[in-house]
Enzyme design. Structure first.
Site, short mmCIF file in Angstrom:
data_model
loop_
_atom_site.label_atom_id
_atom_site.label_comp_id
_atom_site.label_asym_id
_atom_site.label_seq_id
_atom_site.Cartn_x
_atom_site.Cartn_y
_atom_site.Cartn_z
N GLU A 1 -4.55 0.91 8.18
CA GLU A 1 -4.53 1.43 6.91
C GLU A 1 -6.20 1.45 6.38
OE1 GLU A 1 -3.11 -0.93 4.10
OE2 GLU A 1 -2.83 0.66 2.41
N LYS B 1 0.62 7.21 0.24
CA LYS B 1 1.32 5.82 0.05
C LYS B 1 2.47 5.73 -0.93
CE LYS B 1 -0.12 0.82 0.16
NZ LYS B 1 -1.11 0.01 0.31
N CYS C 1 1.52 0.59 4.91
CA CYS C 1 1.50 -0.68 4.51
C CYS C 1 2.47 -1.22 3.52
CB CYS C 1 -0.16 -1.09 3.97
SG CYS C 1 -0.32 -2.90 3.79
#
Lengths: 384, 384
Positions: free
Chosen positions: B116, B193, B230
């Site tokens: 990430e 994300k 993540c």
């Protein structure tokens, strides 16, 4: 025969071979924040039963008092051969159950849960309808529920009793059902298994259909509890649904064998605890059950008469990802775990998984995904 | 300082302390069906990099040819201090990236994925807007994408590049974004994300909002891939959505530290592989990043200047629950894993989790659960 070859448990191998900081490092990575052992030495038990007791520590709050609850998980072999007469088998199981519940009460247990279809052999591998269908009973009025209502009342204990259910008021259908009896001995309700396997020896779709009771959460004096029966643990949506309905402890009474699911056993119920902010209780049957007539397993192997080894290994997982050691892979056992239900909200506040869940996004996706003209969101070069 | 105390990895402790059948028993329970090592000894590598290579075996089918794909996961420390000038940091990272991608190509990698926000320090702990916001770049036209497009084309490799994105056409907003570049060097698209943490030092909601790109699956020459960035790994619905859209490999580029998430690290991406019938690739940053100004972590502890130890441990999990060992907790590393994408459908056919999913049940529940007058399904005594 196959019993002899079974090893006792993963934790024993780690305990014997790792020392000092290596042990603590591995333990912490594999099991999370340490749980405390509860000393039950002074309590006179029936020593046929492996009894292990743990406390999962939880910080105190200012405004809410601790809500400590002791959970008892019971895993067992069938005490007489699978081929025994039905009433003989049931009586032997009732005797075992009574001992386990009495030991639980001495250990301070508030909520007790059996393994899946606890009052019978796990005979669904045979695909024979008789005599196995004769094990089915009314959830509310059957002999197993009646038997447990007495114990629940006498011992002031909530009892979760997963059985094969006969629904006489709906065309005599059979279901895989968990009965919830409260600590006054009253029938609180039932839940029917939502997801039914068709894999290996798990021919359960031959006997009963997918449950029609939704995802009920039972509000008891010892917290809000729910039951995700066996194969339902492979379904994150099933776990999610109990969480959305407010569960604080979700029991997963199971019957599962070594070759098929064991590497997943420590993963799925624990992932559910983390994702949904509740405690999960994974319970598995023990031992090998051998039937009279041979059957095949849909895997190219010769016909045989046993289901393989049910590997026990029952455990409790907490919302913060920590977990107790597992019980034995081979022995009858009672796992006593004291938890503070306040931990559920504490972990939700800390991690924020529920706040950041974006349920509306997924409500929209699922509404589209169930339609026959669903267009998956696929990006190809030509789209650019 | 803190680097010195970090142990290398769980697998090394088990390798050194367990032997014979004990080793194999523990390995099988913790890692599932055995993966094979791929021998890369004859390939001249840059030996600064730990390179490990595995093959996840998969049965051949009659009608479909094997669809073998080699995945490369790269985990790394920032090569110069977090306080370095931005262009100096980027250049140092580009150099590291070029070496890793060259090594990947020598190892036969088809799809390569970074950690990430790979082209910057993970500075979101500071809550300082500058200079960190200056790291943000256009997903399609920024220098990092341009740099990687050359490499992707030269090395015939799909590259997934998670960066901090600047969206100039939408009010200069910043996003946490993964850019997908195909093996011809063309920009295929991006994913933002979906779930943003607010816990400990993960103050990311200070910088960017929840993603608005849905759950895209990118159809490449090497399979259908998606990216769950993540914190999205804590959300089973996020994983599910990529599965519903047809993903065969889902990458989880992450940056996460020891105290907070490590016992969950082996659980979540692996559970997602099992539940959704695809491969998952968990990638974590390495090392400790120290910043110029002190910051607090919302945990009652004194202000400090470092983020704690990013523990690497990148791994690949298969739909059948097996997984590779993890890379080091402390070193830069490349994990090469050969998988046959046919395994996805094989496991779905075998386990039946998708067939038994009952999506309509959950579509209905989620539609109700998002409403303000949602009534959870709670059963109390008074209801009986």
């Amino acid at each position: 025969m196959s019993e002899i070859k079974e090893f006792e448990r993963l934790e024993d191998i780690l305990d014997k071979n790792l020392t000092g900081s290596n042990y603590e490092t591995v333990r912490q990575l594999l099991y999370g924040r340490a749980v405390e052992q509860i000393d039950l030495k002074t309590i006179p038990f029936n020593r046929n039963l492996q009894v292990e007791a743990y406390r999962i520590p939880c910080p105190e709050e200012q405004l809410r008092k601790p809500r400590n609850v002791r959970i008892g998980l019971f895993q067992n072999q069938i005490p007489v051969p699978a081929t025994s007469k039905i009433q003989y088998m049931k009586n032997a199981l009732y005797k075992l159950a009574e001992e386990a519940i009495e030991t639980s009460q001495k250990s301070g247990v508030n909520i007790f849960c059996f393994q899946e279809a606890w009052n019978m052999p796990f005979a669904f591998c045979t695909r024979e309808k008789y005599p196995w269908s004769e094990y089915a009973e009314s959830a509310q009025y059957g002999p197993t529920t009646k038997f447990l209502q007495e114990l629940a009342k006498n011992y002031n204990m909530v009892i979760i009793s997963p059985i094969l259910e006969r629904d006489e008021t709906h065309s005599d259908t059979i279901w895989n059902t968990a009965v919830i009896i409260d600590n006054h001995g009253d029938y609180l309700g039932k839940h029917r298994k939502n997801h039914i396997p068709r894999v290996g020896d798990f021919n359960e779709s031959t006997y009963y259909f997918e449950g029609n009771t939704g995802h009920p959460v039972f509000e008891t004096e010892f917290g809000k509890i729910a039951v995700n029966i066996c194969y339902g643990r492979h379904h994150p949506l099933n776990w999610l649904a109990f969480g959305l309905n407010g569960a604080e402890i979700v029991f997963n009474p199971s019957a599962t064998t070594g070759g098929l699911s064991e590497p997943l056993w420590g993963i799925e119920a624990r992932n559910a605890a983390i994702a949904n902010g509740y405690f999960t209780c994974a319970i598995n049957r023990v031992g090998t059950e051998t039937f009279e007539h041979e059957f095949t397993s849909g895997n190219g192997k010769p016909a045989h008469k046993d289901f393989g080894h049910f590997y026990g290994s029952s455990y409790v997982a907490a919302p913060d990802g920590s977990r107790t050691p597992g019980l034995s892979r081979t022995k009858n056992g009672l796992l006593v775990t004291e938890v503070d239900l306040n931990m559920c909200r504490q972990v939700k506040d800390h991690w924020g998984f529920q706040m950041t869940q974006r349920l509306d996004l997924y409500a929209d996706l699922l509404a589209r995904a169930v339609k026959s003209d669903f267009q998956p969101q696929i990006i190809k070069k030509s789209n650019c």
